[in-house]
Design an enzyme around this catalytic site. Structure first.
Site, PDB file in Angstrom:
ATOM      1  N   ASP A  67       0.816  -1.214   0.000  1.00  0.00           N
ATOM      2  CA  ASP A  67       0.000   0.000   0.000  1.00  0.00           C
ATOM      3  C   ASP A  67       0.850   1.264   0.000  1.00  0.00           C
ATOM      4  O   ASP A  67       2.072   1.207   0.163  1.00  0.00           O
ATOM      5  CB  ASP A  67      -0.964   0.002   1.196  1.00  0.00           C
ATOM      6  CG  ASP A  67      -0.284  -0.396   2.514  1.00  0.00           C
ATOM      7  OD1 ASP A  67       0.960  -0.411   2.566  1.00  0.00           O
ATOM      8  OD2 ASP A  67      -1.010  -0.678   3.485  1.00  0.00           O
ATOM      9  N   ASP A 136      -7.482  -2.306  14.536  1.00  0.00           N
ATOM     10  CA  ASP A 136      -8.861  -2.601  14.123  1.00  0.00           C
ATOM     11  C   ASP A 136      -8.936  -3.863  13.267  1.00  0.00           C
ATOM     12  O   ASP A 136      -9.959  -4.145  12.652  1.00  0.00           O
ATOM     13  CB  ASP A 136      -9.480  -1.396  13.397  1.00  0.00           C
ATOM     14  CG  ASP A 136      -8.734  -1.034  12.111  1.00  0.00           C
ATOM     15  OD1 ASP A 136      -7.782  -1.765  11.731  1.00  0.00           O
ATOM     16  OD2 ASP A 136      -9.112  -0.034  11.472  1.00  0.00           O
ATOM     17  N   HIS A 138      -7.216  -4.553  10.563  1.00  0.00           N
ATOM     18  CA  HIS A 138      -6.964  -4.410   9.120  1.00  0.00           C
ATOM     19  C   HIS A 138      -5.655  -5.086   8.717  1.00  0.00           C
ATOM     20  O   HIS A 138      -4.733  -5.207   9.513  1.00  0.00           O
ATOM     21  CB  HIS A 138      -6.977  -2.940   8.694  1.00  0.00           C
ATOM     22  CG  HIS A 138      -5.827  -2.110   9.181  1.00  0.00           C
ATOM     23  ND1 HIS A 138      -5.964  -0.782   9.515  1.00  0.00           N
ATOM     24  CD2 HIS A 138      -4.516  -2.393   9.389  1.00  0.00           C
ATOM     25  CE1 HIS A 138      -4.781  -0.309   9.896  1.00  0.00           C
ATOM     26  NE2 HIS A 138      -3.893  -1.269   9.840  1.00  0.00           N
ATOM     27  N   GLU A 143      -9.609  -1.616   5.686  1.00  0.00           N
ATOM     28  CA  GLU A 143     -10.242  -1.258   6.951  1.00  0.00           C
ATOM     29  C   GLU A 143     -11.507  -2.087   7.165  1.00  0.00           C
ATOM     30  O   GLU A 143     -12.015  -2.704   6.215  1.00  0.00           O
ATOM     31  CB  GLU A 143     -10.597   0.236   6.936  1.00  0.00           C
ATOM     32  CG  GLU A 143      -9.402   1.162   6.759  1.00  0.00           C
ATOM     33  CD  GLU A 143      -8.505   1.248   8.008  1.00  0.00           C
ATOM     34  OE1 GLU A 143      -8.535   0.329   8.853  1.00  0.00           O
ATOM     35  OE2 GLU A 143      -7.770   2.245   8.119  1.00  0.00           O
TER      36      GLU A 143
HETATM   37  P1  PGA Z   1       2.514  -1.291  12.737  1.00  0.00           P
HETATM   38  O1  PGA Z   1       1.299  -1.174  11.715  1.00  0.00           O
HETATM   39  O2  PGA Z   1       3.385  -2.406  12.218  1.00  0.00           O
HETATM   40  O3  PGA Z   1       3.203   0.027  12.683  1.00  0.00           O
HETATM   41  O4  PGA Z   1       1.934  -1.609  14.070  1.00  0.00           O
HETATM   42  C1  PGA Z   1       0.624  -2.308  11.288  1.00  0.00           C
HETATM   43  C2  PGA Z   1      -0.600  -1.942  10.479  1.00  0.00           C
HETATM   44  O5  PGA Z   1      -1.289  -0.953  10.776  1.00  0.00           O
HETATM   45  O6  PGA Z   1      -0.895  -2.684   9.521  1.00  0.00           O
END
Ligand code: PGA
Length: 274
Positions: A67, A136, A138, A143
């Protein structure tokens, strides 16, 4: 789903790096799906170490990132392209023409997203997709509510994600509201998925992903439908799981099988099961 629980976040990174390294050794022209965020940093550090100290060769790999934020230049310090350059690509010998990060400044996102999917197909599909998880639930920027069949597309960030990512931008209002992201359906087509999580703030999302129902409200739960998933957690991220003892039993059996210790499992001549 294979659930591996490690003692620390560092061990999570090292374990995942060993899996990726084995893939690259066995198939030097592997197609790797890569992720950004805090979680994969330990993996990238270890891959860089393996490259510089052990000569692990990345010259033939192809990569696709999950992404990118919409609107950020590739040189913006918070863009995912910049993150990947800084934390991985500039330290490896991967060929720049085979590195793909979605373009957050595409003028025509619909056709950009179609082409991104087409490039993945032309490269032969993703061999291993590295994934983090949001609080959450995702994966990538899919999302809650994202279709489980979704493909690469534009996605609006949830307020929880904006809050979580504000730490990188200074304030919430600087966080882009849109991202271009592989879809859940795109991710599920990878031959193997490798999801990592560390820390107590991921424990609930991990419990729902592994032990809850498959639901678009926790898009990582769609991994339950995939035939080859490895989830590597530190103790804190695993702390809400209900079946930890079983996952540890499976892991013990798996490592015995991998090291040829069948007798210890009661399998083989003279053990009564052979
Ligand atoms: P993080 O993010 O590795 O910085 O915790 C993970 C995500 O939001 O997919």
């Amino acid at each position: 789903m294979r659930v591996i629980i490690e003692e620390s976040a560092e061990e999570v990174g090292r374990r995942a790096a060993r899996i990726l390294a084995r893939q690259v050794r066995e198939k030097p022209d592997s197609v790797l799906g890569l992720a950004t965020g805090h979680t994969p940093l330990g993996v990238y550090r270890e891959l860089i170490r393996m490259h510089t100290e052990e000569g692990l060769d990345f010259s033939q790999i192809t990569t696709f990132n999950l992404d990118e934020y919409v609107g950020l230049e590739p040189t913006h310090p918070q863009s995912y392209r910049f993150f990947m350059q800084r934390h991985l690509f500039e330290h490896l010998n991967a060929h720049p023409s085979r590195i793909h990060v979605p373009d957050g400044r595409a003028l025509d996102f619909a056709s950009f997203c179609r082409r991104y999917e087409e490039r993945i197909r032309m490269a032969g599909g993703i061999d291993i997709q590295l994934l983090g998880i949001g609080r959450d639930g995702h994966m990538a920027f899919n999302e809650p509510g994202s279709s489980l069949g979704s493909r690469t597309r534009l996605k609006t960030l949830a307020s929880e994600t904006i809050r979580d990512n504000a730490r990188y931008f200074g304030t919430e209002d600087r966080v882009p509201r849109l991202a271009v992201t592989m879809g859940v359906g795109t991710i599920l087509e990878a031959r193997q998925c490798l999801l990592l999580a560390n820390g107590p703030h991921k424990a609930e999302a991990i419990q729902r992903t592994i032990e809850g129902p498959v639901t678009s409200q926790v898009t990582a739960s769609a991994l339950q439908l995939h035939r080859d998933v490895i989830i590597i957690l530190d103790e804190e991220a695993a702390s809400r799981l209900e079946r930890v003892a079983y996952y540890r039993d499976v892991e013990r059996a798996q490592s015995l099988l991998e090291s040829g210790g069948l007798r210890a499992l009661g399998i083989g001549p003279g053990t009564g099961n052979g």
